[in-house]
Enzyme design. Sequence first.
Site, PDB file in Angstrom:
ATOM      1  N   PRO A  90       0.932  -1.187   0.026  1.00  0.00           N
ATOM      2  CA  PRO A  90       0.085  -0.029   0.073  1.00  0.00           C
ATOM      3  C   PRO A  90       0.748   1.199  -0.088  1.00  0.00           C
ATOM      4  O   PRO A  90       0.459   2.423  -0.266  1.00  0.00           O
ATOM      5  CB  PRO A  90      -0.762  -0.216   1.369  1.00  0.00           C
ATOM      6  CG  PRO A  90      -0.314  -1.085   1.891  1.00  0.00           C
ATOM      7  CD  PRO A  90       0.684  -2.141   1.223  1.00  0.00           C
ATOM      8  N   GLU A 117       1.306  -7.993   9.230  1.00  0.00           N
ATOM      9  CA  GLU A 117       1.477  -6.425   9.347  1.00  0.00           C
ATOM     10  C   GLU A 117       2.149  -5.655   8.332  1.00  0.00           C
ATOM     11  O   GLU A 117       2.070  -4.638   7.877  1.00  0.00           O
ATOM     12  CB  GLU A 117       1.544  -6.048  10.597  1.00  0.00           C
ATOM     13  CG  GLU A 117       0.594  -5.995  11.601  1.00  0.00           C
ATOM     14  CD  GLU A 117      -0.767  -5.717  11.252  1.00  0.00           C
ATOM     15  OE1 GLU A 117      -1.107  -4.610  11.173  1.00  0.00           O
ATOM     16  OE2 GLU A 117      -1.805  -6.786  11.269  1.00  0.00           O
ATOM     17  N   ARG A 155      -1.886  -8.803 -20.395  1.00  0.00           N
ATOM     18  CA  ARG A 155      -3.011  -8.675 -21.598  1.00  0.00           C
ATOM     19  C   ARG A 155      -2.593  -7.527 -22.408  1.00  0.00           C
ATOM     20  O   ARG A 155      -3.111  -7.496 -23.328  1.00  0.00           O
ATOM     21  CB  ARG A 155      -4.637  -8.179 -20.896  1.00  0.00           C
ATOM     22  CG  ARG A 155      -4.321  -6.719 -20.182  1.00  0.00           C
ATOM     23  CD  ARG A 155      -5.672  -6.610 -19.587  1.00  0.00           C
ATOM     24  NE  ARG A 155      -6.906  -6.359 -20.617  1.00  0.00           N
ATOM     25  CZ  ARG A 155      -6.722  -5.178 -21.425  1.00  0.00           C
ATOM     26  NH1 ARG A 155      -6.136  -4.120 -21.321  1.00  0.00           N
ATOM     27  NH2 ARG A 155      -7.738  -5.236 -22.173  1.00  0.00           N
ATOM     28  N   ASP A 170      -8.809   0.674 -25.059  1.00  0.00           N
ATOM     29  CA  ASP A 170      -9.057   0.658 -23.665  1.00  0.00           C
ATOM     30  C   ASP A 170      -9.271   1.640 -22.888  1.00  0.00           C
ATOM     31  O   ASP A 170      -8.671   2.695 -23.475  1.00  0.00           O
ATOM     32  CB  ASP A 170      -8.472  -0.338 -22.985  1.00  0.00           C
ATOM     33  CG  ASP A 170      -8.302  -1.790 -23.095  1.00  0.00           C
ATOM     34  OD1 ASP A 170      -9.189  -2.407 -23.924  1.00  0.00           O
ATOM     35  OD2 ASP A 170      -7.141  -2.634 -23.150  1.00  0.00           O
TER      36      ASP A 170
HETATM   37  C1  4GT Z   1      -2.825  -3.302   0.089  1.00  0.00           C
HETATM   38  C2  4GT Z   1      -2.062  -3.200  -1.172  1.00  0.00           C
HETATM   39  C3  4GT Z   1      -1.111  -4.420  -0.931  1.00  0.00           C
HETATM   40  C4  4GT Z   1      -1.807  -4.920   1.285  1.00  0.00           C
HETATM   41  C5  4GT Z   1      -2.306  -2.578  -2.440  1.00  0.00           C
HETATM   42  C6  4GT Z   1       1.615  -6.056   3.907  1.00  0.00           C
HETATM   43  C7  4GT Z   1       0.559  -6.640   4.720  1.00  0.00           C
HETATM   44  C8  4GT Z   1       0.884  -5.503   2.818  1.00  0.00           C
HETATM   45  C9  4GT Z   1      -0.587  -7.126   3.947  1.00  0.00           C
HETATM   46  C10 4GT Z   1      -0.454  -6.438   2.666  1.00  0.00           C
HETATM   47  N1  4GT Z   1      -2.689  -4.101   0.980  1.00  0.00           N
HETATM   48  N2  4GT Z   1      -1.040  -4.882  -0.006  1.00  0.00           N
HETATM   49  N3  4GT Z   1      -0.113  -4.474  -1.960  1.00  0.00           N
HETATM   50  N4  4GT Z   1      -3.168  -1.536  -1.974  1.00  0.00           N
HETATM   51  N5  4GT Z   1      -1.595  -5.490   2.148  1.00  0.00           N
HETATM   52  O1  4GT Z   1      -1.617  -2.466  -3.373  1.00  0.00           O
END
Ligand code: 4GT
Length: 247
Positions: A90, A117, A155, A170
């Site tokens: 994230p 986590e 793709r 697209d």
């Molecule tokens: C969201 C995304 C991702 C997670 C995203 C480490 C612990 C990351 C769980 C994982 N959440 N990964 N790639 N938005 N969670 O791409």
Amino acid sequence: MKAIKIDVLTLFPDMFSAVMSESMMWKARDQGLLDFQVHDIRDYAGNRQRKVDDAPYGGGGGMILKADVLTRAIEAVKAEDGAPVILLSPQGRLLRHEVASELSQQPRLILVCGHYEGVDERAIELAINDEISIGDYVLTGGELAALVLIDAVVRLIPGVLGAEGAQQRDSHADGALEGPHYTRPSAFRGLGVPAVLTSGHHAEVDRWRRRQALKRTWERRPDLLLNAPLDDDDRAYLAQLEDAAGD
Ligand code: 4GT
């Protein structure tokens, strides 16, 4: 024909089997355009208990993927071919069409899925060269994000989709959303099909489609128009929409 090799490192290898053996992914692999391999990070735990996570320094709960385990797994899979090692996270840069397009030109990608986590920062520092996010929300693991990335990238490889170049039209490929589509029947529950689509005038159809795409983008994602390549006709049409809205 240009193929891509994708290696995925995960604690949940089974999450990939269903998606990677269906439809487009199966065809891409069958045609030799995609060489996909999944690796279980737990195989690199290097201890009898196969322990891959531990509590975070500083407290706060949750578990962290250990730096030694993940670094060992990445080093085992990595060759000296300079392939980018990408952590799905994230905190990464957002996956947009341009990123998918850039990745689809690479001969090889190594994707790393975090869990718990998160991942010990030292493994990121030592063994990861890129971080990508599929959107501003949190998932329980990186696996679904990796599958989204793989689908978006594969793709775009020439030959994977039936009609060569269909990807060019697209949504997002040209910076705008796609307009509406219709197929038979011509009347459905009192709703018809825009007459221009059955007129046989290809130039008129193209112009109508472009305007529908611009209108939809202007209504739903005006942010995209700031970076979209627009010609004089496009700008004139958008100005017309602005004027009509101003009345
Ligand atoms: C969201 C995304 C991702 C997670 C995203 C480490 C612990 C990351 C769980 C994982 N959440 N990964 N790639 N938005 N969670 O791409």
